[in-house]
Design a protein around this motif. Structure first.
Motif, PDB file in Angstrom:
ATOM      1  N   ALA A  57       7.943   1.239 -15.718  1.00 18.24           N
ATOM      2  CA  ALA A  57       6.512   1.345 -15.440  1.00 18.24           C
ATOM      3  C   ALA A  57       5.724   1.055 -16.711  1.00 18.24           C
ATOM      4  N   PRO A  58       4.479   0.676 -16.571  1.00 20.07           N
ATOM      5  CA  PRO A  58       3.652   0.378 -17.754  1.00 20.07           C
ATOM      6  C   PRO A  58       3.621   1.554 -18.727  1.00 20.07           C
ATOM      7  N   GLY A  59       3.938   1.275 -19.972  1.00 14.36           N
ATOM      8  CA  GLY A  59       3.899   2.297 -20.997  1.00 14.36           C
ATOM      9  C   GLY A  59       5.053   3.268 -20.997  1.00 14.36           C
ATOM     10  N   LYS A  61       5.000   5.099  -3.357  1.00 15.09           N
ATOM     11  CA  LYS A  61       3.908   5.836  -3.989  1.00 15.09           C
ATOM     12  C   LYS A  61       3.369   5.024  -5.159  1.00 15.09           C
ATOM     13  N   PRO A  62       2.135   5.271  -5.550  1.00 15.90           N
ATOM     14  CA  PRO A  62       1.591   4.538  -6.701  1.00 15.90           C
ATOM     15  C   PRO A  62       2.471   4.668  -7.941  1.00 15.90           C
ATOM     16  N   GLU A  63       3.132   5.808  -8.109  1.00 19.21           N
ATOM     17  CA  GLU A  63       3.987   5.994  -9.280  1.00 19.21           C
ATOM     18  C   GLU A  63       5.274   5.178  -9.222  1.00 19.21           C
ATOM     19  N   ASP A  64       5.519   4.509  -8.100  1.00 19.44           N
ATOM     20  CA  ASP A  64       6.656   3.597  -8.012  1.00 19.44           C
ATOM     21  C   ASP A  64       6.314   2.222  -8.591  1.00 19.44           C
ATOM     22  N   GLN A  84       0.835  -1.198   0.000  1.00 16.12           N
ATOM     23  CA  GLN A  84       0.000   0.000   0.000  1.00 16.12           C
ATOM     24  C   GLN A  84       0.870   1.250   0.000  1.00 16.12           C
ATOM     25  N   ALA A  85       0.318   2.318  -0.523  1.00  9.71           N
ATOM     26  CA  ALA A  85       1.042   3.594  -0.544  1.00  9.71           C
ATOM     27  C   ALA A  85       1.473   3.971   0.866  1.00  9.71           C
ATOM     28  N   GLY A  86       2.699   4.445   0.960  1.00 11.38           N
ATOM     29  CA  GLY A  86       3.264   4.782   2.255  1.00 11.38           C
ATOM     30  C   GLY A  86       4.006   3.640   2.908  1.00 11.38           C
ATOM     31  N   GLY A  87       3.884   2.463   2.357  1.00 14.34           N
ATOM     32  CA  GLY A  87       4.532   1.289   2.913  1.00 14.34           C
ATOM     33  C   GLY A  87       5.960   1.123   2.422  1.00 14.34           C
ATOM     34  N   THR A 120       3.983  -3.473  -7.104  1.00 13.68           N
ATOM     35  CA  THR A 120       2.724  -2.763  -7.297  1.00 13.68           C
ATOM     36  C   THR A 120       2.385  -2.010  -6.017  1.00 13.68           C
ATOM     37  N   VAL A 121       2.185  -0.713  -6.151  1.00 21.77           N
ATOM     38  CA  VAL A 121       1.864   0.114  -4.994  1.00 21.77           C
ATOM     39  C   VAL A 121       0.413   0.561  -5.127  1.00 21.77           C
ATOM     40  N   GLY A 122      -0.399   0.125  -4.199  1.00 21.61           N
ATOM     41  CA  GLY A 122      -1.812   0.471  -4.219  1.00 21.61           C
ATOM     42  C   GLY A 122      -2.064   1.816  -3.566  1.00 21.61           C
ATOM     43  N   SER A 123      -3.039   2.507  -4.076  1.00 26.37           N
ATOM     44  CA  SER A 123      -3.363   3.834  -3.526  1.00 26.37           C
ATOM     45  C   SER A 123      -4.380   3.743  -2.399  1.00 26.37           C
TER      46      SER A 123
END
Length: 126
Positions: free
Chosen positions: A40-42, A87-90, A13-16, A123-126
């Protein structure tokens, strides 16, 4: 040839925090640095961090500074990446890499390294 095998990816999760490990085998005597890249994807693959065996020089992408740490064991030919405050962008596939060069400044490893692992998904979840 050098073979690299990553481990430790997963969902967080984000922040983890999450740790990645990589072990090299084969012609490891040719390795003078190990590091991590991600894709990252794309997006194109990008540099994350690197560590030289001689001098213990460490290099980080701006996105990793202050949140990620890199450590390694020259004798065991292993490198770890510990990621905090994710972060999700990671979210990306993280690739372990190894290189025969000993760089002393930025602008060296960022373009790539000699050997690559197959990658592990983070995968970082928001």
């Amino acid at each position: 040839q050098v073979q690299l095998v990553e481990s430790g990816g997963g969902l967080v999760q984000a922040g983890g925090s999450l740790g990645l490990s990589c072990a090299a085998s084969g012609r490891t005597f040719s390795i003078n640095a190990m590091g991590w890249f991600r894709q990252a994807p794309g997006k194109e693959r990008e540099f994350v961090a690197a560590l030289t065996w001689r001098g213990g020089n460490k290099f980080f992408a701006d996105s990793a500074k202050g949140r990620f740490t890199i450590s390694g064991d020259n004798a065991k030919n292993t490198v770890d990446l510990h990621m905090n405050n994710l972060k999700p962008e990671d979210t990306a596939v993280y690739f372990c890499a190894a290189d025969s060069r000993t760089c002393v400044g930025y602008g060296c490893y960022e373009s790539g390294m000699d050997y690559w692992g197959k990658g592990t998904l983070v995968t970082v979840g928001s």
